[in-house]
Scaffold this active site. Structure first.
Site, PDB file in Angstrom:
ATOM      1  N   GLU B  60       7.165 -17.496  13.934  1.00 48.02           N
ATOM      2  CA  GLU B  60       6.407 -18.656  14.406  1.00 48.02           C
ATOM      3  C   GLU B  60       6.239 -18.722  15.914  1.00 48.02           C
ATOM      4  OE1 GLU B  60       8.798 -18.858  12.082  1.00 48.02           O
ATOM      5  OE2 GLU B  60       7.784 -19.645  10.298  1.00 48.02           O
ATOM      6  N   HIS B 129      12.701 -29.661   5.231  1.00 48.52           N
ATOM      7  CA  HIS B 129      11.282 -29.702   4.865  1.00 48.52           C
ATOM      8  C   HIS B 129      10.735 -31.127   4.877  1.00 48.52           C
ATOM      9  CE1 HIS B 129      12.066 -25.592   3.523  1.00 48.52           C
ATOM     10  NE2 HIS B 129      10.776 -25.408   3.412  1.00 48.52           N
TER      11      HIS B 129
HETATM   12  C1  LIG Z   1      10.991 -20.719   9.853  1.00 48.60           C
HETATM   13  C2  LIG Z   1      10.392 -20.679   8.515  1.00 48.60           C
HETATM   14  N1  LIG Z   1       9.125 -20.222   8.375  1.00 48.60           N
HETATM   15  C3  LIG Z   1       8.558 -20.183   7.154  1.00 48.60           C
HETATM   16  C4  LIG Z   1       9.234 -20.600   6.061  1.00 48.60           C
HETATM   17  C5  LIG Z   1       8.560 -20.604   4.702  1.00 48.60           C
HETATM   18  N2  LIG Z   1       9.097 -19.565   3.854  1.00 48.60           N
HETATM   19  C6  LIG Z   1      10.101 -19.820   2.993  1.00 48.60           C
HETATM   20  S1  LIG Z   1      10.611 -18.457   2.204  1.00 48.60           S
HETATM   21  C7  LIG Z   1       9.471 -17.490   2.984  1.00 48.60           C
HETATM   22  C8  LIG Z   1       9.406 -16.036   2.668  1.00 48.60           C
HETATM   23  C9  LIG Z   1      10.666 -15.346   2.953  1.00 48.60           C
HETATM   24  O1  LIG Z   1      10.661 -14.077   2.447  1.00 48.60           O
HETATM   25  P1  LIG Z   1      11.925 -13.130   2.473  1.00 48.60           P
HETATM   26  O2  LIG Z   1      12.609 -13.217   3.783  1.00 48.60           O
HETATM   27  O3  LIG Z   1      11.478 -11.812   2.044  1.00 48.60           O
HETATM   28  O4  LIG Z   1      12.923 -13.772   1.401  1.00 48.60           O
HETATM   29  P2  LIG Z   1      12.709 -13.975  -0.161  1.00 48.60           P
HETATM   30  O5  LIG Z   1      12.127 -15.344  -0.337  1.00 48.60           O
HETATM   31  O6  LIG Z   1      11.839 -12.910  -0.672  1.00 48.60           O
HETATM   32  O7  LIG Z   1      14.085 -13.968  -0.737  1.00 48.60           O
HETATM   33  C10 LIG Z   1       8.716 -18.251   3.868  1.00 48.60           C
HETATM   34  C11 LIG Z   1       7.609 -17.742   4.686  1.00 48.60           C
HETATM   35  C12 LIG Z   1      10.552 -21.069   6.246  1.00 48.60           C
HETATM   36  N3  LIG Z   1      11.287 -21.505   5.224  1.00 48.60           N
HETATM   37  N4  LIG Z   1      11.095 -21.086   7.468  1.00 48.60           N
END
Ligand SMILES: Cc1ncc(C[n+]2csc(CCOP(=O)(O)OP(=O)(O)O)c2C)c(N)n1
Ligand SMILES: [Mg+2]
Lengths: 342, 327
Positions: B60, B129
């Site tokens: 971000e 959130h």
């Molecule tokens: C700072 C932040 N940006 C965006 C999000 C939204 N978000 C939640 S999970 C996710 C994807 C994460 O993917 P990964 O690290 O591969 O973990 P997975 O969910 O596949 O276990 C995103 C973009 C968040 N929770 N926090």
């Protein structure tokens, strides 16, 4: 045809675990699976609310690492945290009650699905934002080293495991923490659960170098690529990394290649992942694979395994009853837990 | 006239502005192939391609900074915070560079960037959130802050924000995306700095914004039946605040209640009360009352969550109390 990244092979000459250890690991994996299946069902029935991220398919990673750790070691997770909490020793009752928002939940109903904490079990969270758990885990690792080297506590050899996803490795906090961990030789395992997707973002569309384990070398630490669907393979590298951390030699990066069976969260329509890809990974189901391994090695019998499954079915049902019957937090306690004195 | 969801109204605004101006582009997490976490950019990836609807890694602070750099050099980026809360990670870029850079550069650069996404307290989404960053960001100089609340104003305001030469923080609300309304067929743009008169009345001025507008209107529906006649103003612009509209209303009602979703301490109302005291003190018949969320991280438990934000019944009660004390 989906071109899957070839999974590294793992060969142990003799079974690296005893029967007792094997059954502990198996039980942990089955608990993770059954617990999450129940969560999915409860969410559909409107009993569990909010954003709920399930762990199905990834069990070998958590059980492979956490069950190779000691109970006084630290575990730090993300929003996909129910199973890490369970493996760390938090009871199914306390995790389920948290999902119900009850006072008996491990975070007293204040946290919810994405915020599982337990001081008693050195479970450090439960973080809803990407990457924010990694520095926190680093802090726990720093604390161990500090106690040992600044306070002279020879028993302070606790290790911290920080779990997070592939998508998270594109966030600055990941790189910043690898640097500091290597710089100060902190006793930490960075466990990347590479399930190929960050919500709807395919890993190779987000990372210029998709082979995450290679990023360790830049910081002068070992990085391993592991078949994250093979609990014995995960355990083997975890043991190496834990031994290194405990000996004061510093951090390790583990990239576990795995897959989440369900959508990103229970609210995700999951429209971008192909059926073919899902099948490829489901065919490598870590629990079935471990069962086959145990039987083939004659470490356990089918009866032993069934006994474990029956027990866990009961544990999950019991957790549900407990959660349902538990009280909600007292409205008078709305301001409780803001400050240390509460 | 077509019944349009709020998320679709936003999508139309972006689509129309992208079609009109090639420098307008969208960036953020899952805005492209996935179509946005609340479908605000649905199908735009197919229509405009991967550079104009850019799927970013989860980084971000850096992609926000990148949007600012692109804005300084001639583009008009729309940066989506998948949830506005995640922009806490971009606080540095939003504050130092979106907000202050024009000033520190002595007017060398302008920053025509829109930073938009869902905020507010949803339904049991947990503390992280459920943030209301408008209150945290209001102190940053150089930012305009807007909160939309209906499909109609969402579309007109977003188009204005995209065309504005200043950085605009544009707040949507997680629980309002599925609100539906008839939108005008002809193109329209709404001013970013004007409050919206939701209901004219003479008894008391109720200032509110975003989702709390609906809690207020729920209260007003039953207050009307009891014979009360409150005036309701949706602030729309949280920075700058439209004191012309507020002043006019106060001169009529002499009483003010502010209903907000952000926390009480350091909230939007805190700032407005101070300014009302500065500007309209002599017009007031009594102290301005603020109804805000509790000063706590939003709890997951439903009962506690309900206690955390202002409920319609409380608004109703407060208006009644004010009106009775007046007689
Ligand atoms: C700072 C932040 N940006 C965006 C999000 C939204 N978000 C939640 S999970 C996710 C994807 C994460 O993917 P990964 O690290 O591969 O973990 P997975 O969910 O596949 O276990 C995103 C973009 C968040 N929770 N926090
Ligand atoms: Mg992932």
């Amino acid at each position: 045809m989906v071109q899957e990244r070839p999974l590294p092979t793992f060969q142990a000459s003799s079974p690296p675990v005893s029967k007792e250890q094997a059954l502990t690991i198996y039980e942990d994996m089955v608990l993770g699976r059954y617990f999450e299946d129940k969560c999915a069902e409860l969410y559909q029935r409107g009993k569990v609310k909010g954003f709920v991220h399930l762990y199905n398919g990834q069990e070998a990673v958590c059980s492979g690492v956490v069950k190779a750790m000691r109970s006084d070691d630290y575990v730090c997770s993300t929003y996909r945290d129910h199973v890490h909490a369970l493996s760390a020793g938090v009871s199914a009752r306390a995790v389920m009650a948290e999902l119900f928002g009850k006072e008996t939940g491990c975070s007293k109903g204040r946290g919810g699905s994405m915020h599982m904490f337990s001081k008693e079990h050195n479970m450090l969270g439960g973080f809803a934002f990407i990457g924010e758990g990694i520095p926190v885990a680093l802090g726990a690792a720093f604390q161990s080293r500090y106690r040992r080297d600044a306070m002279g506590d020879a028993n302070a050899d606790q290790v911290t495991a920080s779990f997070f996803g592939d998508g998270t490795t594109n966030n600055g906090q990941f790189f910043e923490c690898l640097n500091m961990a290597a710089l100060w030789k902190l006793p930490i395992l960075f466990v990347v659960e590479n399930n190929k997707w960050a919500i709807g973002m395919a890993h190779e569309r987000a990372a210029s170098q998709p082979e995450i384990y290679k990023k360790a070398s830049v910081f002068g630490m070992p990085g391993y690529e592991v078949d994250g669907m093979d609990v014995m393979a995960v355990r083997a590298v975890a043991e190496t990394a834990i031994a290194r951390a405990r000996a004061g030699e510093g951090p390790t990066l583990l990239e576990c290649l795995t897959y989440r069976y369900r959508g990103h969260s229970v609210a995700d329509p999951d429209e971008l992942r192909s059926a073919e890809e899902k099948k490829f990974w489901r065919d490598r189901d870590p629990i079935k694979r471990f069962e086959a391994y145990l039987l083939e090695q004659a470490l356990t019998s089918e009866a032993d395994l069934k006994a474990v499954r029956d027990k866990i079915t009961f544990v999950v049902e019991d957790a549900l009853t407990f959660a349902e019957e538990s009280p909600d937090p007292n409205p008078a306690d709305l301001y409780k837990y803001i400050f240390a004195e509460d | 006239m077509a019944q349009t969801f709020l998320f679709d109204a936003l999508r139309e605004a972006i689509d129309e502005e992208m079609a009109r101006d090639q420098t307008v582009m969208v960036m953020g997490e899952d805005v492209g192939q996935y179509g946005g976490s609340y479908k605000v950019t649905k199908d735009l990836y197919d229509k405009y391609g991967e550079l104009r609807v850019l799927d970013t890694p989860i980084a971000e602070n850096s992609f926000t900074g990148m949007g600012i750099g692109a804005a300084m050099t001639g583009l008009r980026p729309i940066i989506e915070g998948m949830n506005m809360g995640f922009l806490l990670l971009a606080f540095n870029q939003i504050s130092n560079n979106a907000g202050m850079l024009r000033y520190t550069s002595g007017g060398n650069f302008k920053i025509p960037v829109v930073i938009r996404g869902p905020g507010g307290v949803g339904s049991q989404l947990g503390a992280e959130h459920s943030q209301r960053l408008e209150a945290y960001f209001q102190a940053v100089p150089g930012l305009k802050i807007v909160a939309c609340s209906t499909p109609r104003n969402a579309k007109g305001l977003l188009k204005a924000a995209i065309r504005d030469d200043n950085p605009v923080l544009f707040f949507e609300h997680v629980l309002l995306y599925f609100n539906k309304e008839d939108l005008p067929d002809d193109e329209y743009i709404l001013p970013l700095d004007k409050a919206e008169m939701v209901r004219t009345g003479k008894d008391v001025t109720i200032l509110t914004y975003s989702r709390m507008r609906y809690h207020v209107m729920q209260a007003v529906a039953s207050l009307e039946k009891k014979g009360y006649d409150p005036e309701v103003i949706d602030l729309i612009s949280l920075k700058p605040i439209d004191y012309d509209t507020i002043g006019e209303s106060i001169r009529k009602t002499h009483r003010v209640i502010i209903v907000e979703e952000c926390m009480r301490t350091g909230g939007i109302a805190a700032e407005i009360i101070a300014s009302i005291n500065d500007r309209f003190f002599d017009e007031l018949d009594g102290p301005v009352i603020r109804m805000s969320s509790q000063d706590i991280p939003t709890p997951y438990n439903k009962g506690l969550e309900n206690l955390t934000i202002v409920q319609p019944a409380q608004i109703e009660e407060t208006v009644e109390k004010i009106m009775q004390s007046r007689l």
